[in-house]
Design an enzyme around this catalytic site. Structure first.
Site, PDB file in Angstrom:
ATOM      1  N   GLU A 209       0.811  -1.221   0.000  1.00 25.30           N
ATOM      2  CA  GLU A 209       0.000   0.000   0.000  1.00 25.30           C
ATOM      3  C   GLU A 209       0.848   1.277   0.000  1.00 25.30           C
ATOM      4  OE1 GLU A 209      -2.824  -0.209   3.205  1.00 25.30           O
ATOM      5  OE2 GLU A 209      -3.654  -2.103   2.545  1.00 25.30           O
TER       6      GLU A 209
ATOM      7  N   GLU B 190      -5.429  -8.689   1.295  1.00 22.18           N
ATOM      8  CA  GLU B 190      -6.022  -8.254   2.561  1.00 22.18           C
ATOM      9  C   GLU B 190      -7.490  -7.982   2.331  1.00 22.18           C
ATOM     10  OE1 GLU B 190      -4.305  -4.897   4.607  1.00 22.18           O
ATOM     11  OE2 GLU B 190      -2.267  -5.618   4.234  1.00 22.18           O
TER      12      GLU B 190
HETATM   13  O1  IFM Z   1      -3.863  -2.696   9.395  1.00 25.82           O
HETATM   14  C1  IFM Z   1      -3.858  -2.263   8.062  1.00 25.82           C
HETATM   15  C2  IFM Z   1      -2.720  -2.898   7.300  1.00 25.82           C
HETATM   16  O2  IFM Z   1      -1.491  -2.647   7.894  1.00 25.82           O
HETATM   17  C3  IFM Z   1      -2.682  -2.379   5.894  1.00 25.82           C
HETATM   18  N1  IFM Z   1      -3.963  -2.498   5.251  1.00 25.82           N
HETATM   19  C4  IFM Z   1      -5.132  -2.032   5.967  1.00 25.82           C
HETATM   20  C5  IFM Z   1      -5.145  -2.627   7.367  1.00 25.82           C
HETATM   21  C6  IFM Z   1      -6.394  -2.126   8.133  1.00 25.82           C
HETATM   22  O3  IFM Z   1      -6.374  -0.740   8.251  1.00 25.82           O
END
Ligand code: IFM
Length: 447
Positions: free
Chosen positions: A162, A347
Site C-alpha cells: 500500500e 487483505e
Molecule cells: O492494518 C492495516 C494494514 O497494515 C494495511 N492495510 C489495511 C489494514 C487495516 O487498516
C-alpha cells in the site's frame, strides 16, 4: 461451486503490527517504534507497539494456530531495521525470518513475504525518508539481502504494501510518520516509492525469487451524483488513490489527472524512470476494504473532493462502508484496465467491536463472519466473470496494532488479550477455517 483447484487461502499480518521486541537481537529503531516511544506523536498509544502481540517470541504458537485453522498460506512482512540496522546485514534478524519461513513450510503453509509494510529504519527517515532520492537504491540493497537469504524457501514476494497509504498518511494527513502535511511532497514521495518498487523487483529476481509482485489498496470511487462536477471529482479521486501507482507500474505512465491536480508541485520525471518502474510482475496483490462515494467540494483542502457516507449501509469500527460488490468491481476493473494477470486478494477484513476479554464460550463476531462471507462470494463472482484470482488472505490473523489508532480496532480472526497475550480464535476464524478446508464449498449449504 467452490473455488478453482489450488486456490490459496491464507491470513496476513505485518511486522510492526504484531512482532514487539523492536530492538531485540541488534535491531535498530524504526520510524514506528520512535512514533510510539515517549516523546513521539503516538506515545499515548497503550500498550505501546513495543510489545504488540509479542509474535517475535510467540511465533511458534502462531504458526501452530495457522496450521490448526487449516490455512495454506501466511503473508507477513520483514522489518528492515531488524535485518539491516545502520545499513549492515544483521544475521540474527535474518535468522528470525528464516526460522519462521521454515516452520511454516514444515507445517505445510506457504510463506509470502512483503518487504516493506511501512516500518522504515528511523535513521533512513532522518535522511529524508521517501523524499530522499537515494532511498529507492537502499531499498533495492535491502531487497537483495532478504531475497538472497530466503528466496530458496519463500515462493511469493511483494516489494511494497500500500504505497498510497505511506504517501497519503505520512505526507498529507500527517497521521503516520514522518507526520508531514504538505501536498507538494506527494508526487516526489510516490515517485521514489515507485522507483523503489522497480529496483526491488530487479533485486528479488537477481537473488532468485520466483514470484514477485506489488500490493496495492484499491477503493472504487463512485460519484455522489451524475452531475459532471461529481463525475470529475470521482475521476480525480480514483487517479489519486487507485491509478497513481498502478498506471506507472503496469502502463508506464502517470494518470492524466495528476499533473493538473498537483499544479506547480508536479515535477518533470525522467522518461527512463518509467522503464525501471514498469518491471514485469508475476502477480498483483489487492487489498480491499471499502469504496468511496465522492462529491465535488471546492472547499476541500486538497483535490476538491470529499467523501459522502452511504445513508443506510453498515459501517465498520473504522467508519468504512461495508460494500462487497466493490470487490467484484475492483477485480474486474483490474482485468479490464490492465489486462490478464494473476490477482491475489492479499487483505480483506473488518474491525468490529469485540470484548477485551474473550468470554468462556469464545468470541462471537457475526458481523465479521458476514463480512468475510459476502466478500469471498464477491471474489467468486469476479472469478465467474473472468478475473484470474488465485488466492484470498484475510486481514488479519491476530488483533493487532492498528497504527495511529493503537490497539482499539480489532481486525483479528483470533482474539488477543492484551494483558495476557493469550490468543483465542473467534467464530470468524472457525468460519474461514471451514472455507479454506473445503476450498469454498462450505459457503454453499447443501440443498
Ligand atoms: O492494518 C492495516 C494494514 O497494515 C494495511 N492495510 C489495511 C489494514 C487495516 O487498516
Amino acid at each position: 461451486m467452490g473455488f478453482p483447484k489450488g486456490f490459496l487461502w491464507g491470513v496476513s499480518t505485518s511486522a510492526y503490527q504484531i512482532e514487539g521486541s523492536p530492538l531485540a537481537d541488534g535491531a535498530d529503531p524504526s520510524n514506528w517504534q520512535r512514533f510510539c516511544a515517549p516523546g513521539g506523536a503516538g506515545a499515548h498509544l497503550a500498550p505501546r507497539g513495543d510489545r504488540a502481540c509479542d509474535h517475535y517470541r510467540r511465533w511458534r504458537e502462531d504458526v501452530a494456530l495457522i496450521r490448526e485453522l487449516g490455512f495454506g498460506s501466511y503473508r507477513f512482512s520483514v522489518s528492515w531495521s531488524r535485518v539491516m540496522p545502520g545499513g549492515r546485514v544483521n544475521a540474527a534478524g535474518l535468522d528470525f525470518y528464516r526460522g519462521l519461513a521454515d516452520a511454516l513450510l514444515e507445517a505445510g503453509i506457504q510463506p509470502q513475504i512483503t518487504l516493506h509494510h511501512w516500518d522504515l529504519p528511523a535513521e533512513l527517515e532522518d535522511r529524508g525518508g521517501w523524499l530522499d532520492p537515494d532511498l529507492p537504491g537502499r531499498f533495492g540493497d535491502y531487497a537483495h539481502v532478504v531475497a538472497s537469504a530466503l528466496a530458496d524457501r519463500v515462493p511469493m514476494w511483494a516489494t511494497l504494501n500500500e504505497p498510497w497509504v505511506m504517501m497519503h498518511e505520512g505526507h498529507l494527513t500527517g497521521s503516520h510518520p514522518p507526520c508531514h502535511r504538505d501536498f507538494r511532497e506527494l508526487p516526489r514521495v510516490s515517485h521514489n516509492l515507485l522507483r523503489a518498487h522497480g529496483l526491488g523487483v530487479q533485486a528479488c529476481r537477481a537473488a532468485g525469487a520466483r514470484s514477485v509482485g506489488l500490493v496495492v489498496n484499491i477503493e472504487p470511487k463512485h460519484p455522489a451524483s451524475d452531475r459532471p462536477e461529481d463525475l470529475a471529482a470521482a475521476a480525480r479521486a480514483d487517479a489519486y488513490m487507485n491509478r497513481q501507482y498502478l498506471d506507472p507500474v503496469l502502463l508506464g505512465r502517470y494518470p492524466e489527472e495528476l499533473p493538473e491536480l498537483f499544479g506547480a508541485a508536479w515535477p518533470e520525471f525522467p522518461e527512463d524512470d518509467f522503464k525501471l518502474i514498469r518491471q514485469p510482475l508475476d502477480y498483483l496483490g489487492v487489498n480491499y476494504y471499502s469504496r468511496g462515494i465522492t462529491r465535488h467540494d471546492p472547499a476541500a483542502p486538497f483535490g476538491r473532493w470529499s467523501g459522502v457516507p452511504h445513508p443506510t449501509h453498515l459501517r465498520t469500527e473504522m467508519d468504512w462502508e461495508v460494500y462487497p460488490e466493490g470487490l467484484t468491481e475492483t477485480l474486474l476493473w483490474l482485468r479490464e484496465r490492465y489486462g490478464e494477470m494473476p490477482l491475489y486478494v492479499n487483505e480483506n477484513g473488518a474491525a468490529f467491536r469485540d470484548p477485551d476479554k474473550a468470554p468462556p464460550g469464545g468470541v462471537q463476531d457475526p458481523l465479521r463472519v458476514d463480512y468475510f462471507r459476502t466478500h469471498i462470494l464477491a471474489v467468486r463472482d469476479a472469478i465467474d466473470r473472468g478475473a484470474d484470482v488465485r488466492g484470498y488472505s484475510a486481514w488479519s490473523l491476530l488483533d493487532n496494532f492498528e497504527w495511529a489508532l493503537g490497539f482499539e480496532k480489532r481486525f483479528g480472526i483470533v482474539h488477543v488479550d492484551y494483558d495476557t497475550l493469550e490468543r483465542t480464535p473467534k467464530a470468524s476464524a472457525r468460519f474461514l477455517s471451514g472455507v479454506a478446508r473445503s476450498n469454498g464449498q462450505s459457503l454453499y449449504p447443501p440443498r
